[in-house]
Scaffold this active site. Structure first.
Site, short mmCIF file in Angstrom:
data_model
loop_
_atom_site.label_atom_id
_atom_site.label_comp_id
_atom_site.label_asym_id
_atom_site.label_seq_id
_atom_site.Cartn_x
_atom_site.Cartn_y
_atom_site.Cartn_z
N ASP A 148 8.65 -4.12 -0.06
CA ASP A 148 9.07 -2.77 0.36
C ASP A 148 8.64 -2.52 1.81
O ASP A 148 8.36 -1.39 2.18
CB ASP A 148 8.44 -1.75 -0.61
CG ASP A 148 8.96 -0.34 -0.45
OD1 ASP A 148 10.07 -0.17 0.08
OD2 ASP A 148 8.25 0.60 -0.86
N ALA A 166 0.82 -1.22 0.00
CA ALA A 166 0.00 0.00 0.00
C ALA A 166 0.86 1.28 0.00
O ALA A 166 1.92 1.28 0.63
CB ALA A 166 -0.90 -0.01 1.24
N PRO A 167 0.44 2.31 -0.70
CA PRO A 167 -0.80 2.42 -1.48
C PRO A 167 -0.73 1.81 -2.89
O PRO A 167 -1.74 1.78 -3.58
CB PRO A 167 -1.02 3.95 -1.56
CG PRO A 167 0.37 4.51 -1.52
CD PRO A 167 1.17 3.59 -0.62
N GLY A 168 0.47 1.37 -3.32
CA GLY A 168 0.46 0.63 -4.59
C GLY A 168 1.44 1.10 -5.66
O GLY A 168 1.29 0.72 -6.81
N LYS A 186 16.37 -1.71 4.47
CA LYS A 186 16.49 -0.39 5.12
C LYS A 186 17.73 -0.48 6.02
O LYS A 186 17.85 -1.42 6.82
CB LYS A 186 15.26 -0.06 5.96
CG LYS A 186 13.93 -0.42 5.30
CD LYS A 186 13.47 0.58 4.27
CE LYS A 186 12.24 0.05 3.53
NZ LYS A 186 11.88 0.79 2.34
C1 LIG Z 1 7.10 1.98 2.30
S1 LIG Z 1 5.47 1.42 2.37
C2 LIG Z 1 5.26 0.62 0.83
C3 LIG Z 1 5.06 1.55 -0.31
C4 LIG Z 1 4.70 0.79 -1.57
N1 LIG Z 1 5.81 -0.03 -2.05
C5 LIG Z 1 4.31 1.75 -2.68
O1 LIG Z 1 5.04 1.82 -3.69
O2 LIG Z 1 3.27 2.40 -2.59
C6 LIG Z 1 5.57 0.07 3.46
C7 LIG Z 1 4.28 -0.69 3.63
O3 LIG Z 1 4.57 -1.90 4.31
C8 LIG Z 1 3.43 -2.27 5.06
N2 LIG Z 1 3.84 -3.27 6.06
C9 LIG Z 1 4.72 -3.13 7.08
N3 LIG Z 1 4.80 -4.29 7.78
C10 LIG Z 1 3.98 -5.17 7.15
C11 LIG Z 1 3.64 -6.53 7.40
N4 LIG Z 1 4.17 -7.22 8.40
N5 LIG Z 1 2.77 -7.12 6.54
C12 LIG Z 1 2.20 -6.46 5.52
N6 LIG Z 1 2.50 -5.15 5.25
C13 LIG Z 1 3.37 -4.53 6.06
C14 LIG Z 1 2.97 -0.95 5.64
O4 LIG Z 1 1.58 -1.04 5.97
C15 LIG Z 1 3.24 0.03 4.49
O5 LIG Z 1 2.07 0.25 3.72
#
Ligand SMILES: C[S@@+](CC[C@H](N)C(=O)[O-])C[C@H]1O[C@@H](n2cnc3c(N)ncnc32)[C@H](O)[C@@H]1O
Length: 361
Positions: free
Chosen positions: A280, A225-227, A309
């Site tokens: 990510d 999210a958000p995608g 990270k």
């Molecule tokens: C940096 S953002 C991702 C952005 C995404 N790649 C984009 O391009 O829009 C990191 C995401 O990882 C999700 N996240 C963190 N820990 C998670 C978990 N254990 N399982 C699923 N999602 C997770 C968070 O909710 C967040 O939306």
């Protein structure tokens, strides 16, 4: 008339993200040491570049022959350079720069006038842009421009308007982009800027039109999210299972090829193997490395791109430990693989890793 003898480069000039000079220096020293090349690095914090000088300056060229630029993580570009040209006269900077360039050979396939990628250098880039027209014309007149495509490229790296390094890079074993930076345009319909990270990763690790990105393939996007990352896959008609508790961009869900599951990315595994894993999630790098290793060793995906990270300290050590752990897991599972890592231009306090399972099984 005899030609002047070419002047061999004595230094390796590496461009990097400002703030990552120590990591870049540690990496090049480590890679040089493995080739029995000892030397010292000159770095200054947040300068956006590193200089590596082998004690035996003749060994600079060995680095260019023995190392693949694509295997380095922190440098954005590498340039085999002459010692600093200082105190360029305000009234004629061209003559000393041309004379240095001529001593490196030529004609060159390209001439790049560059600076570090720092806020301070932004002002300098105005000067560099203005200077590039008269310098280009002078280089042309001196027969230094218009070389074959495979000929070395000439780099002039300005520290300020009176100090510059002059050096070479070799097409095919260097970044193809000026300053090592791919200039990507943010696609307006993408839901987050993160999308550029995955686009740059595809470009860097696969190049354009790669067989690993085919319509109809299947991918899992962990932490989707958000995608922004899902958007890159959907754009290539790849079906995506997007894993995140957070909301996904409705337009992506309407594409008909995205399934959104609100489950834990560390627990999810696909019912059938998929082509791609992308991830990510913001988590400790060791946890992400272990997750990626599990997916690849368990043959749940063929290709993977994920971010690590980085911690505040010992960042290069952490990167090496993570990559070694992945390699050990795959070796133990007898899975042949290719592994590459890079701090992309669109990465901040992180690096991006590409892993591919080789062989037919
Ligand atoms: C940096 S953002 C991702 C952005 C995404 N790649 C984009 O391009 O829009 C990191 C995401 O990882 C999700 N996240 C963190 N820990 C998670 C978990 N254990 N399982 C699923 N999602 C997770 C968070 O909710 C967040 O939306």
């Amino acid at each position: 008339m005899t030609q002047p003898r070419p002047n061999p480069p004595e230094l390796l000039l590496l461009y990097c993200r400002a703030g990552f000079e120590k990591e870049c220096a540690a990496e090049i020293q480590n890679r040089a040491r493995a080739l029995h090349i000892e030397g010292f690095c000159k770095t200054s914090d947040k300068s956006g570049y590193v200089l590596f000088s082998p004690y035996d300056t003749a060994q600079v060229s060995t680095l260019g022959e023995e190392l693949r630029f694509a295997d380095l993580i922190f440098p954005r570009q590498w340039v085999f350079a002459l010692p600093l040209i200082s105190q360029l006269p305000v009234t004629d900077r061209i003559t000393p720069l041309l004379s240095a360039a001529r001593s490196l050979g030529g004609p060159f396939s390209d001439i790049l006038l560059e600076t570090a990628d720092t806020n301070e250098a932004k002002e300098l880039s105005v000067f560099v842009r203005k200077f590039s027209t008269p310098f280009g014309a002078a280089a042309q007149a001196a027969g230094l421009a218009g070389g074959r495509q495979s000929a070395p490229r000439l780099h002039i790296f300005f520290l300020d308007s009176s100090n510059a390094y002059v050096g070479l890079s070799h097409p095919g074993n260097a970044s193809p982009w000026p300053m090592g930076i791919p200039r990507l345009k943010f696609p307006r319909s993408a839901p987050s800027r993160s999308t550029l990270k995955l686009e740059e990763a595809f470009l860097t690790f696969l190049g354009p039109n790669h067989k690993a990105l085919q319509p109809g393939m299947r991918a899992v996007d962990l932490g989707a999210a958000p995608g922004g990352w899902t958007w890159q896959l959907v754009r290539r008609s790849i079906r995506v299972t997007a894993i995140d508790n957070g909301p996904m961009d409705p337009a992506l869900l309407e594409s008909g090829i995205v399934e959104h599951l609100r489950v834990d990315g560390f627990r999810y595994l696909p019912p059938k193997p998929v082509d791609w894993l992308v991830c990510d999630m913001v988590e400790q790098p060791a946890r992400i490395a272990a997750l990626a290793a599990r997916w690849l060793a368990g043959r749940h995906c063929r290709y993977a791109i994920f971010n690590l990270k980085l911690p505040m300290k010992k960042r290069y050590d952490e990167v090496r430990a993570c990559l070694e752990r992945i390699a050990e897991s795959l070796d133990a599972a007898e899975v042949p693989f290719r592994l590459r890592a890079r701090q992309l231009y669109h990465d901040r306090e992180e690096i991006t890793v590409y892993a591919e399972r080789l062989g037919s099984r």
